[in-house]
Scaffold this motif. Structure first.
Motif, mmCIF file in Angstrom:
data_model
loop_
_atom_site.group_PDB
_atom_site.id
_atom_site.type_symbol
_atom_site.label_atom_id
_atom_site.label_comp_id
_atom_site.label_asym_id
_atom_site.label_seq_id
_atom_site.Cartn_x
_atom_site.Cartn_y
_atom_site.Cartn_z
ATOM 1 N N TYR A 195 -2.747 -2.162 -12.714
ATOM 2 C CA TYR A 195 -2.712 -1.929 -11.260
ATOM 3 C C TYR A 195 -1.857 -0.723 -10.925
ATOM 4 N N GLU A 243 -5.583 -7.668 -5.245
ATOM 5 C CA GLU A 243 -4.568 -6.635 -5.444
ATOM 6 C C GLU A 243 -5.165 -5.259 -5.665
ATOM 7 N N GLU A 246 -6.151 -3.805 -2.444
ATOM 8 C CA GLU A 246 -4.955 -3.496 -1.644
ATOM 9 C C GLU A 246 -4.336 -2.185 -2.072
ATOM 10 N N LYS A 247 -4.364 -1.928 -3.400
ATOM 11 C CA LYS A 247 -3.788 -0.677 -3.896
ATOM 12 C C LYS A 247 -4.509 0.515 -3.281
#
Lengths: 285, 245
Positions: A195, A243, A246-247
């Motif tokens: 991520y 996630e 969202e990044k």
């Protein structure tokens, strides 16, 4: 049934193949809206293939070439290089964005003619960055992360096949991808590091884009198509955790960039598409 | 311990050693992009040139590595590297698992040559990629190019291609001179002193052997002494030499 996205022009027709179950008419595998949850078991296409496919479609649309998308469960085996998407024009078959760009250039359509040598070097470098970081991260998340692999990737990938072929093919694909991850050195990474890499890649893209509408001048190039393909798919795909999207969402100029390309190049298909076409699919609005 | 170039750079950055401090955000992004380009396009061809090409491997790379490893590692380590290199190339570059390395060779070399051309275009006439001071991209490019530039490879189309790109060669030489030549452990000055010492020693030995020959001739020509074996004795101070009783 095939999804008709063609824009009738006098140029030759391109047929674009993606590996989706033949019953489905959904181009995007994303499950963002509740109404499409029931499609999970039937759709076959995975995040990484969907991203590459969307990139090629965006590129062809930017060149104003009519494109027809059709879905085949065995698209990977039909492709000359084993990778999707591939394009079938007349009696020629070309796969992957790089060769497709060269092919269209040979036919006289090119988006990057206006760039000088330094800019072309930069463009190629950024395309490699996207391939190196985003595509590898997508593959890692899909196949090397056990949760995602068990819940999403393996069921989807093997959905058109019956037992025992579905198990065999899914595990074979997973084994192949894990070998590749080991070869490039990503096998030792954990999900957090992946991520983080995606975040750094998006930061680099965001800084390069700045406030411009496209990456180079005012005209889109194949780099814009590639970035759009990956980012849009990441944003509109629901995985086991949010996630990843969202990044990407934390960079507002990238969001605006995706919206802009969606509006300019994919909205005009609403008039000609079937009732369950792209316009009903997930969008960023 | 810290391994891998990217992690080493991160570690150094935490210790406040950062060559990229002066770069703008966009240049930092460009750095990442170019590094990805090098990894994707140039590394497979470099791996092939050094580890998979049989002539290069057997005459240069393997002896080079084996000479630095103790027994029994000198048999195991180079082979392991070669296998890793081959599998990496095949897995990432070949279109199908059934392809052999020869079918992929053409593709990886043409991509590598294109990558070198792109680097050359980007560098232009400057000494470094960004401005007048080196940064991490210069280090990465140097790391990839310097072995190709300097190693004496018996067969390498890639090296020949690099010879045509003068600005990249100038770039490597400049960094070598600026950052590697004043290193205390560098072999260059040591080699010279060794050569000089060797030369002086050779001269001394030659002088001594000339003297001894002259002595021998004198002794032979004088009639009251029996001729004896002409052993060159290393003691020129003893002018009469030692004679058997």
């Amino acid at each position: 049934m095939t999804l008709m996205l063609s824009v009738p022009l006098t140029l030759s027709n391109f047929s674009c193949y993606s590996p989706v179950c033949i019953d489905s008419s959904h181009f995007i595998m994303s499950l963002a809206a509740e109404a499409f949850v029931s499609q999970i078991a039937e759709d076959q296409i995975l995040l990484s293939d969907c991203a590459s496919s969307l990139a090629v479609q965006a590129y062809l649309r930017m060149c104003n070439l009519p494109v027809q998308v059709s879905y085949r469960p065995n698209a990977e085996y039909m492709s000359p290089s084993g990778k999707v998407p591939f394009v079938h024009v007349g009696n020629q078959v070309v796969s992957e964005l790089g060769p497709i760009v060269q092919f269209t250039k040979a036919k006289g359509h090119s988006l990057s003619d206006g760039l000088d040598d330094v800019q072309r070097a930069e463009m190629k470098a950024y395309m490699e960055l996207v391939n190196n970081m985003l595509l590898t991260a997508e593959l890692y998340i899909q196949w090397c992360d056990d949760n995602t692999a068990a819940e999403i990737s393996r069921p989807r990938y093997s959905s058109p096949y019956s037992w025992p072929l579905n198990h065999i093919l899914a595990y074979q694909k997973q084994w192949e991808v894990r070998r590749k991850m080991t070869a490039v050195g990503w096998a030792g990474k954990n999900l957090e590091q992946v991520y983080e890499d995606v975040s750094q890649c998006c930061q680099a893209l965001s800084q390069r884009l700045g406030t411009q509408p496209y990456f180079f001048n005012k005209q889109p190039t194949e780099l814009d198509a590639l970035v759009f393909g990956h980012l849009f798919t990441i944003l509109t795909t629901r995985l086991t955790s949010d996630e990843l999207s969202e990044k990407v969402k934390s960079y507002s100029n990238l969001l605006a960039f995706c919206r802009r390309i969606e509006q300019s190049y994919f909205e005009d298909s609403q008039a000609g598409s079937s009732s369950r076409g792209y316009s009903k699919g997930p969008s960023l609005f | 311990t810290v391994t891998e170039p990217a992690q080493i750079l991160n570690y150094l950055r935490k210790l406040r050693f950062n060559a990229d401090y002066e770069l703008s955000a966009r240049q930092g992004a460009d750095t990442m992009a170019y590094i990805a380009l090098l990894e994707e396009k140039l590394r497979p061809a470099l791996l092939h040139t050094f580890w998979v090409d049989t002539e290069n491997y057997s005459s240069l790379t393997r002896p080079w590595f084996a000479s630095r490893s103790p027994f029994p590692l000198n048999f195991l380590v180079p082979g392991h590297h070669a296998n890793t290199a081959l599998s990496r190339i095949l897995l990432t570059k070949s279109d199908s698992p059934l392809h052999t390395i020869t079918e992929v060779e053409g593709k990886i070399y043409s991509e590598a040559k294109e990558c070198l051309n792109l680097l050359s275009h980007r560098l232009g006439t400057a000494y470094y990629f960004f401005g007048n001071t080196p940064c991490s991209l210069d280090a990465f490019v140097f790391g990839f190019l310097a072995p190709l530039h300097k190693a004496s490879l018996p067969s390498s189309p890639l090296q020949n291609h690099l010879r045509q790109l003068e600005n990249l060669q100038r770039f490597c030489d400049h960094i070598l001179n600026a950052h590697f030549s004043s290193h205390p452990g560098s072999p260059q000055p040591v080699q010279e002193t060794v050569d000089a010492n060797l030369q002086k020693l050779t001269q001394l030995v030659n002088k001594e052997s000339n003297l001894i020959e002259k002595m021998d001739d004198n002794l032979r020509s004088s009639p009251q002494h029996k001729p004896f074996r002409a052993d060159p004795r290393p003691s020129p101070s003893n002018s009469t030499g030692s004679t058997p009783a």
